[in-house]
Design an enzyme around this catalytic site. Structure first.
Site: not given
Ligand SMILES: NC(=O)c1ccc[n+]([C@@H]2O[C@H](COP(=O)([O-])OP(=O)(O)OC[C@H]3O[C@@H](n4cnc5c(N)ncnc54)[C@H](O)[C@@H]3O)[C@@H](O)[C@H]2O)c1
Length: 407
Positions: A201, A255
């Site tokens: 990844k 990312c």
């Molecule tokens: N956004 C993208 O395009 C993308 C693409 C691939 C991978 N990712 C990866 O996916 C993961 C999530 O990214 P995202 O963009 O969805 O983040 P985000 O910030 O949009 O969402 C994360 C959510 O997790 C919640 N959260 C945080 N701590 C928590 C806990 N202890 N218990 C319950 N809820 C909790 C937050 O309130 C938030 O709503 C990251 O590791 C990111 O690198 C993101």
């Protein structure tokens, strides 16, 4: 039942997809306002096809709560930022989520980490957290890493059509989780070990970052000596084994502008090309700012109130502003105690999110001599006529009008 922990850009569409394909799903997020909004029947961000998917998931019985559930499968998709000083992954959110779910989960449960993590993170942080909770990974908890590849703007399509990687301690756990994702994913799903999945990844996003940096560097070399970078890339790409990306105003999102730093943080003596690439991409907004200054000078524009930035998001046709080049540029300006340039983004018309942002395209154009296109939203592609007569600096090379300035 599957308990999806973290309902952001990744967790929400994943939970919805599973629920609309027959799984019993509960989505948990610690943000009560976000959960309230979902329970009120509204999605939390704009994304093509998301509202329809949401309806299908509601029909499939999905529930949203701030409470962790007692169930046999968890999917954790909480943030994984990087530490700005060490560049290493900040696994704090993942560890906190795992610690919390340990208080609820039964023996034999499967814990899937979807969040992007650097190679070794699960061994270093997640296994000890599980052991501290009184469980033994591989015996009474099955650990799996299932990183996500979807791109904002085309998430719903890509969730169904992308290939996926699943890393697991045991083949059985890997196959179990593969079957779960296969309920909606039509792509090929590879099962491997956890560290390989972690590394793939990060490598995928690093590959993208390095290639973008190469294009950005070419834009600077070509600008330095008055060459047309786009024409040069176009011709080079006619070579059967060359495929150079397009330069742009910088890199944003959570990312490509984040994950490659994990390798720099973990392997500082080895990750040289990656380090330089990330620095190149991070300094591209500064190059854009210098170009703005140059173009203003050449056009005889002396008042920066007559210059506006179009687009706040990190890419076109999404409402995600995290790490966006426009925000980086505005921050640069503020660091030099300069007034931020006027901005407009068609995805943010309710209330301003940055200083000197206007909420309508009309008020944006009013009094402007120069427009800087930072984002290629569909909206601007439908409104080129409105820019006629203004000096245009197009950092995305999308404007068909005559006399446009480029990187
Ligand atoms: N956004 C993208 O395009 C993308 C693409 C691939 C991978 N990712 C990866 O996916 C993961 C999530 O990214 P995202 O963009 O969805 O983040 P985000 O910030 O949009 O969402 C994360 C959510 O997790 C919640 N959260 C945080 N701590 C928590 C806990 N202890 N218990 C319950 N809820 C909790 C937050 O309130 C938030 O709503 C990251 O590791 C990111 O690198 C993101």
């Amino acid at each position: 039942m599957i308990n999806v922990i973290g309902l952001g850009y990744i967790g929400l569409p994943t939970a919805l997809m599973l629920a609309s394909h027959g799984a019993e799903v509960v989505g948990t997020d610690c943000n009560a306002a976000l959960v309230d909004r979902l329970n009120a029947g509204r999605t939390t961000f704009k994304e093509k096809g998301l509202d329809e998917l949401f309806e299908a998931a509601l029909a499939g019985g999905i529930r949203f709560t701030t409470e962790y559930q007692r169930t046999d499968m968890y999917i954790v998709s909480v943030p994984t930022p990087y530490d700005k000083f060490s560049k290493k992954v900040d696994a704090g959110y993942v560890v906190a989520a795992v610690q919390e779910l340990m208080k609820h989960c039964p023996r034999g449960a499967t814990v899937v980490i979807e969040s992007t993590v650097s190679p070794g993170t699960i061994d270093k942080y997640v296994r000890p957290a599980i052991e501290a909770g009184g469980f033994t990974p591989g015996v009474d908890i099955h650990l799996v890493h299932a990183p996500e590849r979807i791109i904002p703007g085309n998430m719903v399509y890509e969730l169904v059509h992308n290939n996926r990687t699943i890393g697991a301690d045991s083949k059985e756990a890997g196959e179990r989780v593969k079957a779960c994702y296969a309920s909606f994913c039509q792509g090929e799903i590879v099962v491997t070990d956890i560290r390989t999945a972690e590394m793939t990844k990060v490598v995928e996003n690093t590959y993208r970052a390095v290639n973008i940096a190469f294009a950005n560097e070419l834009s600077r070399i070509c600008r330095h000596d008055g060459m047309d970078v786009y024409e040069i890339i176009r011709i080079c790409n006619m070579h059967p084994r060359v495929n150079i990306l397009q330069p742009g105003p910088g890199v944003g999102g959570h990312c490509i502008s984040v994950d490659p730093w994990f390798l720099v943080g973990d392997y500082p003596k080895l990750a040289k090309v990656i380090d330089e690439s990330m620095k190149t991409n991070d300094s591209q907004p500064e190059f854009v700012l210098e170009r703005i200054h140059e173009i203003m000078k050449a056009a005889g524009i002396t008042d920066d109130r007559r210059v506006g930035l179009y687009g706040l998001t990190y890419k076109e046709n999404v409402d995600d502003i995290r790490e966006s080049p426009t925000l980086q540029l505005l921050e640069l300006q503020q660091r030099h105690l300069a007034r931020p340039l006027k901005t407009f983004d068609p995805y943010f018309t309710d209330r301003p999110i940055v200083e000197n942002q206007v909420l309508s395209f009309d008020s944006f154009l009013e009094g402007l001599d120069m427009v800087v296109i930072m984002v290629g939203h569909e909206h601007i592609r439908q409104n080129w006529d409105r820019l006629r007569g203004k000096v245009i600096f197009d950092t995305r090379n999308i404007c068909p009008l005559e006399g446009v300035h480029h990187l």
